[in-house]
Design an enzyme around this catalytic site. Structure first.
Site, short mmCIF file in Angstrom:
data_model
loop_
_atom_site.label_atom_id
_atom_site.label_comp_id
_atom_site.label_asym_id
_atom_site.label_seq_id
_atom_site.Cartn_x
_atom_site.Cartn_y
_atom_site.Cartn_z
N LEU A 16 -3.47 -7.06 -3.24
CA LEU A 16 -2.07 -7.35 -2.93
C LEU A 16 -1.80 -7.27 -1.43
CD1 LEU A 16 -0.28 -5.46 -5.86
CD2 LEU A 16 -1.26 -7.77 -5.81
N ASP A 35 -6.94 -0.55 6.90
CA ASP A 35 -7.63 -0.28 5.63
C ASP A 35 -8.77 0.68 5.90
OD1 ASP A 35 -9.19 -0.76 3.06
OD2 ASP A 35 -7.63 -2.25 2.82
N ASP A 59 -7.73 5.78 7.19
CA ASP A 59 -7.55 6.39 5.87
C ASP A 59 -6.11 6.90 5.84
OD1 ASP A 59 -7.41 8.03 3.62
OD2 ASP A 59 -9.53 8.58 3.78
N VAL A 60 -5.29 6.31 4.97
CA VAL A 60 -3.86 6.66 4.97
C VAL A 60 -3.61 8.11 4.61
CG1 VAL A 60 -3.06 4.30 4.56
CG2 VAL A 60 -3.49 5.82 2.59
N SER A 139 4.96 0.65 -8.36
CA SER A 139 4.50 -0.01 -9.58
C SER A 139 5.59 0.13 -10.63
CB SER A 139 3.23 0.67 -10.10
OG SER A 139 2.94 0.22 -11.43
N TYR A 152 -1.14 8.43 -11.94
CA TYR A 152 -0.71 7.18 -11.32
C TYR A 152 0.80 7.01 -11.51
CZ TYR A 152 -0.82 2.25 -9.95
OH TYR A 152 -0.60 1.05 -9.31
N LYS A 156 3.62 6.96 -8.45
CA LYS A 156 4.46 5.79 -8.15
C LYS A 156 5.94 6.13 -8.30
CE LYS A 156 1.15 3.02 -6.99
NZ LYS A 156 1.00 2.57 -5.59
N1 LIG Z 1 -3.28 -4.39 -9.34
C1 LIG Z 1 -2.24 -4.01 -10.06
O1 LIG Z 1 -2.13 -4.31 -11.27
C2 LIG Z 1 -1.15 -3.21 -9.43
C3 LIG Z 1 0.05 -3.06 -10.15
C4 LIG Z 1 1.09 -2.33 -9.59
C5 LIG Z 1 0.93 -1.74 -8.35
N2 LIG Z 1 -0.25 -1.88 -7.67
C6 LIG Z 1 -0.34 -1.22 -6.37
O2 LIG Z 1 -0.52 -2.20 -5.38
C7 LIG Z 1 -1.27 -1.64 -4.29
C8 LIG Z 1 -2.46 -2.52 -4.01
O3 LIG Z 1 -3.24 -2.60 -5.21
P1 LIG Z 1 -4.44 -3.64 -5.41
O4 LIG Z 1 -4.45 -3.98 -6.84
O5 LIG Z 1 -4.36 -4.70 -4.37
O6 LIG Z 1 -5.68 -2.65 -5.12
P2 LIG Z 1 -7.12 -2.95 -4.50
O7 LIG Z 1 -7.96 -1.77 -4.86
O8 LIG Z 1 -7.59 -4.28 -4.90
O9 LIG Z 1 -6.83 -2.93 -2.92
C9 LIG Z 1 -6.37 -1.74 -2.34
C10 LIG Z 1 -6.77 -1.69 -0.88
O10 LIG Z 1 -6.33 -0.41 -0.39
C11 LIG Z 1 -7.38 0.17 0.36
N3 LIG Z 1 -7.29 1.63 0.32
C12 LIG Z 1 -7.46 2.43 -0.78
N4 LIG Z 1 -7.37 3.71 -0.40
C13 LIG Z 1 -7.13 3.73 0.93
C14 LIG Z 1 -6.96 4.76 1.88
N5 LIG Z 1 -7.04 6.06 1.55
N6 LIG Z 1 -6.70 4.43 3.17
C15 LIG Z 1 -6.66 3.11 3.53
N7 LIG Z 1 -6.84 2.09 2.68
C16 LIG Z 1 -7.07 2.40 1.39
C17 LIG Z 1 -8.67 -0.34 -0.29
O11 LIG Z 1 -9.78 -0.26 0.60
C18 LIG Z 1 -8.29 -1.77 -0.66
O12 LIG Z 1 -8.57 -2.68 0.39
C19 LIG Z 1 -1.63 -0.23 -4.71
O13 LIG Z 1 -0.70 0.68 -4.17
C20 LIG Z 1 -1.51 -0.28 -6.23
O14 LIG Z 1 -1.26 0.98 -6.78
C21 LIG Z 1 -1.27 -2.61 -8.18
#
Ligand SMILES: NC(=O)c1ccc[n+]([C@@H]2O[C@H](COP(=O)([O-])OP(=O)(O)OC[C@H]3O[C@@H](n4cnc5c(N)ncnc54)[C@H](O)[C@@H]3O)[C@@H](O)[C@H]2O)c1
Length: 258
Positions: A16, A35, A59-60, A139, A152, A156
């Site tokens: 996302l 990232d 790292d956040v 989320s 989770y 959220k």
């Molecule tokens: N995929 C879904 O269905 C979904 C649904 C609702 C919410 N979300 C939320 O959307 C956001 C993105 O999700 P996604 O599906 O793209 O996930 P993803 O795992 O595909 O991508 C997440 C990115 O965040 C980075 N990341 C993780 N931990 C980190 C840290 N400590 N410091 C810096 N970077 C870090 C990862 O390296 C990765 O590039 C997240 O907050 C997730 O909870 C996802």
């Protein structure tokens, strides 16, 4: 349009966050992709802008790294317009009785402390500038808990609440703060977690993608980074100046509640 705006997107290397970075760049914003994994391949694909894009390995969970990210961005571009706190992780799917302290620390640290770190660092800049946008990716599971995903869900819910409180604090500083609540989105996170979700070692990803959409999502498909990018671009735009403290569902109808 986001012409000339400067934006940070955490977790912007894939999924996302990548969708948000691509959309912001396409609208003319300069994007800092932050990232924990290097994002150089994506950087090369972003639509070019006059003052360019950047990547930062961050790292956040680390307050110092996030403070440095924001300070370096302001030093490089002269300001920050949009902070997108998107980085997040899923939990293991274990029930509460089986969860470990380590997993609690991991999920809450990334999903809550990470967003807090980004909000705090950006709030300090936006308070001074008297202008800014914060967009937190939460989320729909932050509004409606799912058994097996307590950590989770709780993380959220905390993001939504943090967003609301910060919106109350920053309104007087010309800054809006909103969260996006995606439904089930087709990203690397979903693909990686699919074996756990369906209890199969090598699931047929396309089959489950179609089946999940048909069974749960009224519009008939899973969401993507493009969908989140479009909502984030709107929240970052001048058109959304009166929108703050909101937790906007982006689910294709998978969740139809406030
Ligand atoms: N995929 C879904 O269905 C979904 C649904 C609702 C919410 N979300 C939320 O959307 C956001 C993105 O999700 P996604 O599906 O793209 O996930 P993803 O795992 O595909 O991508 C997440 C990115 O965040 C980075 N990341 C993780 N931990 C980190 C840290 N400590 N410091 C810096 N970077 C870090 C990862 O390296 C990765 O590039 C997240 O907050 C997730 O909870 C996802």
């Amino acid at each position: 349009m986001l012409d000339g705006r400067v934006a940070i997107v955490t977790g912007g290397a894939r999924g996302l966050g990548e969708g948000i970075a691509r959309r912001f760049a396409a609208e003319g914003a300069s994007v800092v992709i932050a990232d924990r994994t290097p994002a150089e391949p994506l950087l090369a694909q972003l639509a070019p802008t006059q003052i360019g894009h950047l990547t930062a390995t961050v790292d956040v969970r680390s307050p110092r790294e996030v403070d440095d990210l924001v300070a370096d961005t302001v030093a490089r571009y002269g300001r920050l317009d949009v902070m997108v706190n998107n980085a997040g992780v899923m939990d293991s799917g274990a029930e509460v009785a089986d969860l470990t302290d380590e997993e609690y620390d991991f999920v809450l640290d990334v999903n809550v402390r990470g967003v807090f770190n980004g909000c705090r660092a950006a709030a300090r800049v936006f308070r001074e500038q008297d202008r800014g946008r914060i967009i937190n990716v939460a989320s729909y599971i932050g509004k409606k808990a799912i058994g097996g995903h307590a950590l989770y869900s709780a993380s959220k819910a905390a993001v939504i609440s943090l967003t609301q409180a910060l919106a109350l604090e920053l309104g007087k500083h010309g800054t809006t703060v909103n969260s996006i609540c995606p439904g089930t989105m087709y990203t690397p996170m979903w693909v990686e977690k699919l074996p756990t979700f369906v209890g199969e070692a090598n699931p047929d990803v396309e089959k489950y993608r179609r089946e999940h959409a048909a069974a749960n999502i009224p519009v008939g498909r899973m969401g993507t980074g493009q969908d989140v990018g479009a909502m984030a671009a709107w929240l970052a735009s001048d058109d959304a100046v009166f929108v703050t403290g909101a937790a906007l569902n982006l689910t294709g109808g998978e969740a139809v509640f406030f």
